[in-house]
Structure formats: structure tokens, C-alpha cells
Design an enzyme around this catalytic site. Structure first.
Site, PDB file in Angstrom:
ATOM      1  N   LYS A   1      40.731  42.158  35.019  1.00  0.00           N
ATOM      2  CA  LYS A   1      39.932  41.185  34.716  1.00  0.00           C
ATOM      3  C   LYS A   1      39.656  40.404  33.113  1.00  0.00           C
ATOM      4  O   LYS A   1      38.879  40.296  32.977  1.00  0.00           O
ATOM      5  CB  LYS A   1      38.371  41.310  35.243  1.00  0.00           C
ATOM      6  CG  LYS A   1      37.652  40.397  35.507  1.00  0.00           C
ATOM      7  CD  LYS A   1      37.955  39.007  35.875  1.00  0.00           C
ATOM      8  CE  LYS A   1      37.303  37.611  36.055  1.00  0.00           C
ATOM      9  NZ  LYS A   1      37.318  36.325  36.767  1.00  0.00           N
TER      10      LYS A   1
ATOM     11  N   ASP B   1      39.298  38.732  40.855  1.00  0.00           N
ATOM     12  CA  ASP B   1      38.933  37.918  42.057  1.00  0.00           C
ATOM     13  C   ASP B   1      40.183  37.491  42.995  1.00  0.00           C
ATOM     14  O   ASP B   1      39.970  37.211  43.962  1.00  0.00           O
ATOM     15  CB  ASP B   1      38.191  37.284  41.524  1.00  0.00           C
ATOM     16  CG  ASP B   1      39.010  36.564  39.705  1.00  0.00           C
ATOM     17  OD1 ASP B   1      39.513  37.036  39.593  1.00  0.00           O
ATOM     18  OD2 ASP B   1      38.294  35.838  39.342  1.00  0.00           O
TER      19      ASP B   1
END
Ligand code: IPM
Ligand code: MN
Length: 356
Positions: free
Chosen positions: A190, A222
Site C-alpha cells: 500500500k 485493496d
């Protein structure tokens, strides 16, 4: 001369002893077929031991565990004890204490009916996660300030080192090279929002120069979760920091048929590794003969591969695959109505059929 492997067994809490018992039945059977022997040494660590002695693991326990060829773990966790205390002391205690820096988690589907994903089958779902296992939010550096006041502050530090990233990344590249799939390795992080994770981006790229034969990809965590459901066929090998790896591999477990089949290995090449089902101690199902032992049997297969019995490993994995592909086992959940040892009986029949 017959080879003998020393296996440390921590059955642990809840359903742990039930699944380990079944895993050992399979180990026993395959050892006879493939002509090796093993010595299982049982260690009592877990809730009962802690309640009786006040000690999680005695001094010297880690050194003793490390003397074995491998460790087989059932499950740890008990509602009588403060949340996470046992898990951190024993599961994380062994992972960190023995520096088992890779948590290897295969996600493989053996029959299309086992996945909740519509229109996806075994050809689409065959990937493996290399979860970094000794760093990140798991190092335990945390604290509270002004605890239990309206002004309370809590911190939990995400710690990443170059060495820690590099050894996990290198392991993953080697695995991508060894695996006969697409020679693809995906870094999942991330780093757009958590800039500290740029250390992963840079390490992945630098080490990657030594692996021009491996197709290098990147996904943010995600997006990776979304793609795993939408396009699982894109995944081959993935390397992922500890915390995200914990989460995405539970998603992986669901995709491959649930926690009843998902297994993992905690590995530091050259040292004793620890093999375990991904599921927890499931206290409410303990002692009821309803838990599915297939995840532990799959962990035994991983353990056999690790200690140097690839033929036996393939045989056990093949027996699991055969039991599911043939629909002799159709349901890996606790509500299947199949008693725990019956699952093993079926796997053993498949195993013996493969021994002919
Ligand atoms: C796992 C578990 C552990 C983890 C817990 C029990 C500490 O969820 O093995 O995935 O978070 O690593
Ligand atoms: Mn987990």
C-alpha cells in the site's frame, strides 16, 4: 538406512488436538508407504498448560523446538484467557523466536463447487502467497498514552527493514522460478498511502534485476483483494507484508473452499519450520467431532516437502486433491455432518490407492 525425522507436535487448544491427531494418522500412513520413519515429540503448550503452570513456554523451549526437523502446530487460543495472549506468546512466539521469516500460504482449488466464485474452477485458482512473517505491525511495538481517558492515544508501529523485505522478496522470486506456472511474481503493498512501504517497492525492483526471467507485477492491497475475486487466474506467486498477508490469505482460504482446507508453513530455510492449518482453535466446535482435519493434512503435506520428502508430500497432496476432485468429500465445513476421522479415512483410502 531408513531416514527418521524428528517432529515437534504442539496440538494446542480447542480443535487443535483433534486435527493434529488426524494429521498424524496420515503422516504415519505415508511414512510406511514411502519408507521413512519419524519420531513425534508432543509439547503441551496452550491454554491448559498456561492455566496449570502460569508459564506459556518454559525457558529453553524455543531452543528445544529448533532441534527438530519440523514443528506441527494445531491451533492456539482459548476464551478463558485474555484476547491474543496465547496466540502472541506461542504462534507469534515461535515465528519470531525462531526467525521463521516466510509464511507460505498456497491457495489452490481442487473442485469448482468448493469456491464461492461464480464461473471459476481449478484452472483459475492456483496461487501461493509469501507473507513476510517477522516484521510490520506484528513486531509488538505499541503503547497507550492517557489510557482510559477521553484523551487516550494508542500507537502500533509498522516496522520494516531492508533485510526483512529482501529475504522475503528473494524467497518469493526463487519460488516463482521454481513453480511451473507463469513465472509471475506480484508485490502487494500500500505504498501509495503508506510511503514507508516504498522500502518494499525499491527492494522488489532491485532484487528483481537478478530475476529477468520472472514477470514482475505490482498491486495495491485493496485492488489485489478485488482482483482475487474477479480474476484469480491472474495470480501466481505474490509477496506481501505481514499484516496485509494475514488478511488476504483469509480471503484466499475462502476462495479455495474455506478454512477447512487452508494450510500454511512458517519457514526459514535450513532451520526447523512450523506447519499449521490457517484456522484457529474454534473453541465452540472443540471435542464435538465436527471439525474438518483436511487443512492440517494439507499442512502435513507441506511439512513433508519441507523436510525433504517431496514424493510423500505429493502423495498426500494428491490424496487430498483426489478426495475433493472425486467428490468423496464435498463439504469442508463444521456443518457437513461428516465426523472428523471420516475425512481422514477417505484421504487415507485415496492415499493407499496412490501407493499401488
Ligand atoms: C494467522 C493468525 C495469526 C496471525 C494470529 C492468531 C496471531 O491469524 O496465522 O493468520 O495474525 O498471524
Ligand atoms: Mn490470520
Amino acid at each position: 538406512m531408513t531416514k527418521t525425522y524428528n517432529i515437534a507436535v504442539i496440538s494446542g487448544d480447542g480443535v487443535g488436538p483433534e486435527v493434529v491427531r488426524e494429521g498424524l494418522r496420515v503422516l504415519d500412513a505415508v511414512s510406511r508407504i514411502d519408507g521413512f520413519s519419524y519420531k513425534a515429540t508432543h509439547y503441551p503448550y496452550g491454554a491448559e498448560h498456561y492455566l496449570q503452570t502460569g508459564v506459556m513456554m518454559p525457558d529453553g523451549a524455543l531452543q528445544e523446538l529448533a532441534q527438530h526437523d519440523a514443528i506441527l502446530l494445531g491451533a492456539i487460543g482459548d476464551p478463558r484467557i485474555e484476547v491474543g495472549l496465547l496466540e502472541r506468546a506461542i504462534i507469534a512466539g515461535v515465528r519470531f523466536g525462531l526467525d521463521l521469516f516466510v509464511n507460505l500460504r498456497p491457495v489452490k482449488l481442487y473442485h469448482e463447487d468448493l469456491t464461492p466464485l461464480k464461473g471459476k474452477g481449478p484452472a483459475d485458482i492456483d496461487m501461493i502467497f509469501v507473507r513476510e512473517n517477522t516484521e510490520d505491525l506484528y513486531v509488538g511495538i505499541h503503547g497507550f498514552f492517557k489510557k482510559n481517558t477521553p484523551d487516550e492515544v494508542a500507537i502500533q508501529e509498522m516496522v520494516m527493514t531492508r533485510k526483512g523485505c529482501e529475504r522475503a522478496v528473494r524467497y518469493a522470486y526463487e519460488l516463482a522460478r521454481k513453480r511451473a506456472k507463469h513465472h509471475r511474481l506480484m508485490l502487494i503493498d500500500k505504498a501509495n498511502a503508506l510511503r514507508g512501504q516504498d522500502i518494499w517497492t525499491r527492494t522488489f525492483a532491485e532484487v528483481g534485476k537478478e530475476y529477468p526471467d520472472i514477470h514482475q507485477e505490482h498491486a495495491y492491497i485493496d485492488a489485489a483483494c478485488m482482483w482475487m475475486l474477479k480474476n484469480p487466474e491472474w495470480f501466481d506467486v505474490a509477496v506481501v507484508p505481514n499484516m496485509f498477508g494475514d488478511i488476504i490469505t483469509d480471503l484466499g482460504a475462502a476462495v479455495q473452499g474455506g478454512l477447512g482446507i487452508a494450510a500454511s508453513g512458517n519457514i526459514h530455510p535450513g532451520q526447523a519450520g512450523m506447519f499449521e492449518p490457517i484456522h484457529g482453535s474454534a473453541p465452540k466446535h472443540a471435542g464435538k467431532n465436527v471439525i474438518c482435519p483436511v487443512a492440517t493434512i494439507a499442512a502435513v503435506a507441506m511439512m513433508l516437502d519441507f523436510v525433504g520428502e517431496p514424493r510423500a508430500a505429493a502423495r498426500v497432496e494428491g490424496a487430498v486433491a483426489g478426495s475433493l476432485a472425486s467428490r468423496r468429500i464435498t463439504d469442508l465445513s463444521t456443518s457437513s455432518g461428516v465426523p472428523t476421522p471420516k475425512y481422514t479415512d477417505i484421504v487415507l483410502e485415496e492415499l493407499h490407492a496412490r501407493a499401488l
